[in-house]
Design an enzyme around this catalytic site. Sequence first.
Site: not given
Length: 403
Positions: A29, A109, A32-33
């Site tokens: 993840h 997040e 991906e950022h």
Amino acid sequence: MPGLETLALSVVAGHGARSEDAARSGWSHLLEHMVFKGAGARSAREIVEAIEAEGGSINAATGYERTSFQVRALRGGLNLGLAVISDLMLRPTLDPADLAREKQVVAQEIAEAADAPDDLVFELAQTAAFEGQPLGRPILGAPASIAAADPARLEDWRAGLYAPADLVVSAAGAVDVIELLALADRDFGHSPQGRLLSEPEAATFVGGARPMAKALEQANLAILLPAGGVRDPDYFTLRLLAEILGGGMASRLFQEAREKRGLAYAIDAYAETYADTGVLGIFAGCAARDAVELAQVTAGELAGLTRGVEAAELSRAKAQLKASMFMSRESALARAEAAAGQVLLFGRVLAPGELAAQIDAVQPADIARLAGTILGPRRAAVAVLGPRPALKAAEAFQRALAG
């Protein structure tokens, strides 16, 4: 898809958070950022400006078993879309200063998910269901594992996660097939293959209770029971069972828990499936004083499925499932994503008629049999989040399940 002036492009990697070990939890993840911070010759701003200047949009998503990069565009947008995605996946900058900032973003997040009751209760249930395994860890990772990432090791992880041999390029809508094949070869066909990630170990459903007191107006309940994966012969039986149990306003849980007893405003059931395993899931929100009764009612409705379902119930569930499947095919992005997933799992795109025939083949006796199989081990992962009086619902469900 005739008649469309737009297209959807997806490049999907056949790995995700399930391929991580504990030390790299959340790296898929985080990566991906990071790739959106700069890739190829484009900066972060230039990436989105290039796509949006042609009327498009770009996005990405990380799951347990797949990572997907998506572009929506006007007709003729394949060239730019695939060029940008290939830069993101194969040639990201991974600047140390960007990484330091993005770690802070991901940490926020993670904190936001912990503050959202409907996120946290599912995380608690998932952790209980697959404790000590990749499927039991949050896709977002943990603050400590995110903090440990550095550009060199993140690049090494990228080379395996996005290895071209594990990618599927999928497009739907206003697409020219010959153009797509040529562009896919241009952007991915000559890239170094690098190392391939190994297949994740088989998952084992553990189960257990995860009650957590939190100052909320409502109690949130998430219940997971062991089921088969997407390749299991009972896949569509599981989907139909979930539909009958809590898939809509005519479902057993909605009618019994909400309409007859007024115990919950929101209650539903669903099937979550992975390559080799899956769960039957139930979510409900209710007043704390009603949580124990709601848990008992839920267990009772599950047990009721083992005694059979009416032909009309099954027929309605089949109609709902087929409608959902066919309606999703009217979305170019949903069609592109579904096709990529099918190729990764089955090596080919499955025809809608083939899937509809498998749905129609399920009989009432299959639902009862599968319900008995799911309830047979008497194991469940039960998470309850909310006022302290509601926490007894976890034990109440486990007792009712045990009979």
